[in-house]
Design an enzyme around this catalytic site. Structure first.
Site, PDB file in Angstrom:
ATOM      1  N   PHE A 129       0.851  -1.187   0.000  1.00 51.47           N
ATOM      2  CA  PHE A 129       0.000   0.000   0.000  1.00 51.47           C
ATOM      3  C   PHE A 129       0.891   1.244   0.000  1.00 51.47           C
ATOM      4  O   PHE A 129       1.940   1.252   0.647  1.00 51.47           O
ATOM      5  CB  PHE A 129      -0.878  -0.042   1.260  1.00 51.47           C
ATOM      6  CG  PHE A 129      -2.013   0.923   1.243  1.00 51.47           C
ATOM      7  CD1 PHE A 129      -3.161   0.660   0.515  1.00 51.47           C
ATOM      8  CD2 PHE A 129      -1.939   2.111   1.956  1.00 51.47           C
ATOM      9  CE1 PHE A 129      -4.221   1.563   0.498  1.00 51.47           C
ATOM     10  CE2 PHE A 129      -2.987   3.016   1.942  1.00 51.47           C
ATOM     11  CZ  PHE A 129      -4.127   2.741   1.206  1.00 51.47           C
ATOM     12  N   ASP A 196       1.970  -5.684   8.171  1.00 45.67           N
ATOM     13  CA  ASP A 196       0.779  -4.860   7.971  1.00 45.67           C
ATOM     14  C   ASP A 196      -0.397  -5.830   7.839  1.00 45.67           C
ATOM     15  O   ASP A 196      -0.488  -6.596   6.872  1.00 45.67           O
ATOM     16  CB  ASP A 196       0.951  -4.010   6.703  1.00 45.67           C
ATOM     17  CG  ASP A 196      -0.269  -3.134   6.408  1.00 45.67           C
ATOM     18  OD1 ASP A 196      -1.381  -3.484   6.856  1.00 45.67           O
ATOM     19  OD2 ASP A 196      -0.109  -2.109   5.715  1.00 45.67           O
ATOM     20  N   TYR A 221     -11.046  -0.277  10.590  1.00 48.16           N
ATOM     21  CA  TYR A 221     -12.292   0.146   9.909  1.00 48.16           C
ATOM     22  C   TYR A 221     -12.704  -0.805   8.797  1.00 48.16           C
ATOM     23  O   TYR A 221     -13.722  -0.600   8.162  1.00 48.16           O
ATOM     24  CB  TYR A 221     -12.181   1.584   9.386  1.00 48.16           C
ATOM     25  CG  TYR A 221     -10.869   1.928   8.704  1.00 48.16           C
ATOM     26  CD1 TYR A 221     -10.574   1.475   7.432  1.00 48.16           C
ATOM     27  CD2 TYR A 221      -9.923   2.711   9.354  1.00 48.16           C
ATOM     28  CE1 TYR A 221      -9.383   1.797   6.811  1.00 48.16           C
ATOM     29  CE2 TYR A 221      -8.719   3.039   8.752  1.00 48.16           C
ATOM     30  CZ  TYR A 221      -8.462   2.575   7.477  1.00 48.16           C
ATOM     31  OH  TYR A 221      -7.267   2.881   6.883  1.00 48.16           O
ATOM     32  N   LYS A 222     -11.889  -1.825   8.543  1.00 46.32           N
ATOM     33  CA  LYS A 222     -12.268  -2.775   7.484  1.00 46.32           C
ATOM     34  C   LYS A 222     -13.079  -3.900   8.122  1.00 46.32           C
ATOM     35  O   LYS A 222     -14.246  -3.717   8.460  1.00 46.32           O
ATOM     36  CB  LYS A 222     -11.023  -3.293   6.776  1.00 46.32           C
ATOM     37  CG  LYS A 222     -10.156  -2.196   6.149  1.00 46.32           C
ATOM     38  CD  LYS A 222      -8.973  -2.805   5.430  1.00 46.32           C
ATOM     39  CE  LYS A 222      -7.911  -1.785   5.060  1.00 46.32           C
ATOM     40  NZ  LYS A 222      -8.306  -0.821   4.045  1.00 46.32           N
ATOM     41  N   ARG A 366     -12.256  -4.468  -7.373  1.00 50.14           N
ATOM     42  CA  ARG A 366     -11.988  -5.256  -6.167  1.00 50.14           C
ATOM     43  C   ARG A 366     -13.294  -5.491  -5.423  1.00 50.14           C
ATOM     44  O   ARG A 366     -14.043  -4.545  -5.164  1.00 50.14           O
ATOM     45  CB  ARG A 366     -11.005  -4.447  -5.321  1.00 50.14           C
ATOM     46  CG  ARG A 366     -10.275  -5.204  -4.258  1.00 50.14           C
ATOM     47  CD  ARG A 366      -9.274  -4.321  -3.572  1.00 50.14           C
ATOM     48  NE  ARG A 366      -9.907  -3.333  -2.702  1.00 50.14           N
ATOM     49  CZ  ARG A 366      -9.291  -2.672  -1.722  1.00 50.14           C
ATOM     50  NH1 ARG A 366      -8.013  -2.882  -1.503  1.00 50.14           N
ATOM     51  NH2 ARG A 366      -9.923  -1.791  -0.977  1.00 50.14           N
TER      52      ARG A 366
HETATM   53  C1  PLP Z   1      -2.723  -2.328   3.586  1.00 52.43           C
HETATM   54  C2  PLP Z   1      -2.919  -0.937   4.123  1.00 52.43           C
HETATM   55  N1  PLP Z   1      -1.935  -0.362   4.830  1.00 52.43           N
HETATM   56  C3  PLP Z   1      -2.075   0.893   5.304  1.00 52.43           C
HETATM   57  C4  PLP Z   1      -3.231   1.622   5.111  1.00 52.43           C
HETATM   58  C5  PLP Z   1      -3.305   3.029   5.629  1.00 52.43           C
HETATM   59  O1  PLP Z   1      -4.175   3.145   6.682  1.00 52.43           O
HETATM   60  P1  PLP Z   1      -4.512   4.539   7.387  1.00 52.43           P
HETATM   61  O2  PLP Z   1      -5.247   5.360   6.377  1.00 52.43           O
HETATM   62  O3  PLP Z   1      -5.380   4.144   8.559  1.00 52.43           O
HETATM   63  O4  PLP Z   1      -3.269   5.201   7.808  1.00 52.43           O
HETATM   64  C6  PLP Z   1      -4.289   1.050   4.391  1.00 52.43           C
HETATM   65  C7  PLP Z   1      -5.541   1.785   4.176  1.00 52.43           C
HETATM   66  O5  PLP Z   1      -6.491   1.336   3.590  1.00 52.43           O
HETATM   67  C8  PLP Z   1      -4.124  -0.266   3.878  1.00 52.43           C
HETATM   68  O6  PLP Z   1      -5.089  -0.866   3.174  1.00 52.43           O
END
Ligand code: PLP
Length: 397
Positions: A129, A196, A221-222, A366
């Site tokens: 990400f 992560d 939040y997912k 997705r």
């Molecule tokens: C795999 C992954 N890592 C990091 C993040 C970043 O999260 P945040 O916006 O809470 O910092 C996300 C956000 O969707 C994500 O899907």
């Protein structure tokens, strides 16, 4: 157009046999939504969260004001952290909930680097990400490490590696990595690993303690249904606590929060990874979502997730689409992704018709399948609309 009607009975019998089916009633289901296929971006709202937050606003914030801190709010980052910990195999005292995933990750990466003096490489995947890659670059630059952005993290780990940052589930393809295996490999090379867990917490069995993971972060939040912008979790194995250094020390990570001491002394335990005042409403919302995931149980959630993704892939195959998610259920998380040259237009048309997917640049559609809230019937309804939309937009590729 491919006729999906023959699959109706299958979907109905899968729903009838689903041990988690009753949990759907615990969530707010918008009647205008035909199929919500984005629970891997933002999970549905639990009914109990509406009630809990209303009580909090009325009685606790409204009624107790500042006294609320000493009546329980102050402990929430650790209390809720322990509750999240149950879902990811972390015994108490190793997980906190506070800040965004990105901020937690920045802290975790810095802390990880400090654990491995004398090594000069930070390894991250090109598939990660964006926030993970941006942060890895900045941390590497600031800490004088060479950044290795590679397609295959496992292949890049060697005796120069200080830290490997790895995503458990690929946010685009849904590919799931072997967390215990990769952790063992990183350790065998003398390095530490930061995982992560954003796309796996709550829906993939994880045993952080048993795998000996060093540090991990994930959002709530997912699949944990904490709500938009709900605070993230950060896990640090207790064996590292005494040596954990983080880049954002604040009064909440100090040994005695209310001493207001001139000299900073970090808290001995996991609280040393906090920084400032935590978001109480967000923490209470996380607590509600986590309670539902705990009631479901991760093994049951995983079993349903595998069945949902298998059914989804079967239908996508019927539609002749290019599925980029691994076909082996053991190698995928809880979303399924297809490549379509006009994925953006398809996603927009789906949304107009009450089917909510995700679009990821440049050509990926997705479909997030949340085992606590997605039914097989709902999924088939969504894919039926997809078939109709594809028919309208013409040939895809
Ligand atoms: C795999 C992954 N890592 C990091 C993040 C970043 O999260 P945040 O916006 O809470 O910092 C996300 C956000 O969707 C994500 O899907």
């Amino acid at each position: 157009m491919t006729d999906l009607h023959p699959l109706r009975e299958r979907a109905a019998s899968l729903d009838a046999a689903d041990p988690l089916a009753a949990l759907r009633a615990e969530f707010v289901l918008d009647p205008d939504v035909v199929a919500y296929l984005d629970g891997n971006s933002l999970g549905r709202l639990p009914v109990r969260t509406q009630e809990r937050l209303a009580t909090f606003v009325r009685d606790e914030w409204g009624g107790r004001l500042i006294r609320g801190w000493s009546e329980g709010w102050v402990d929430l980052p650790v209390v809720v952290g322990d509750e999240v910990g149950v879902l990811v195999g972390a015994t108490a005292g190793q997980t906190v909930v506070a800040d965004s995933t990105s901020v937690c990750l920045a802290k975790a990466l810095h802390a990880a680097v400090s654990l491995v003096p004398g090594r000069d490489r930070l390894v991250v995947s090109t598939a990660d990400f964006p926030t993970d890659r941006y942060l890895a670059r900045r941390v590497a630059e600031g800490r004088g490490l060479e950044l290795m952005e590679v397609d295959d993290v496992a292949a890049a780990i060697d005796d120069r590696t200080a830290v490997a940052l790895v995503s458990h589930v690929d946010y685009r393809t849904g590919a799931l990595l072997d967390l215990p295996g990769l952790t063992a490999q990183v350790h065998a090379a003398g390095a530490v690993v930061v995982w992560d867990l954003c796309h796996s917490a709550g829906v993939v069995p994880i045993d952080l303690d048993a795998a000996g993971v060093d540090l991990a972060v994930g959002c709530t939040y997912k699949y944990l249904n904490g709500g938009p912008g709900s605070p993230a979790f950060l896990y640090a194995a207790s064996r590292h606590h005494a040596r954990l250094e983080q880049p954002l020390p604040g009064w909440w990570s100090a040994d005695d929060l209310f001493a207001m001491a001139d000299e900073y002394r970090p808290a001995p335990g996991i609280r040393r990874m906090l920084t400032g005042t935590p978001p109480v409403a967000g923490l209470l919302a996380v607590q509600q979502g986590v309670s539902l995931a705990t009631e479901a149980g991760v093994p049951a959630a995983r079993a349903k997730s595998e069945a949902l993704t298998a059914f989804c892939i079967e239908v996508l195959d019927e539609l002749g689409l290019e599925v980029v998610t691994p076909r082996d259920p053991a190698q995928r998380g809880s979303h399924v992704t297809v490549r379509l040259h006009d994925a953006r237009a398809v996603a927009e048309r789906l949304t107009d018709r009450g089917v909510v997917p995700d679009f990821r640049e440049p050509d990926l559609l997705r479909l997030g399948l949340a085992p606590l809230t997605t039914s097989f019937g709902e999924l088939l309804d969504g894919l039926t609309v997809l078939a109709e939309v594809l028919d309208q937009v013409g040939p895809v590729g």
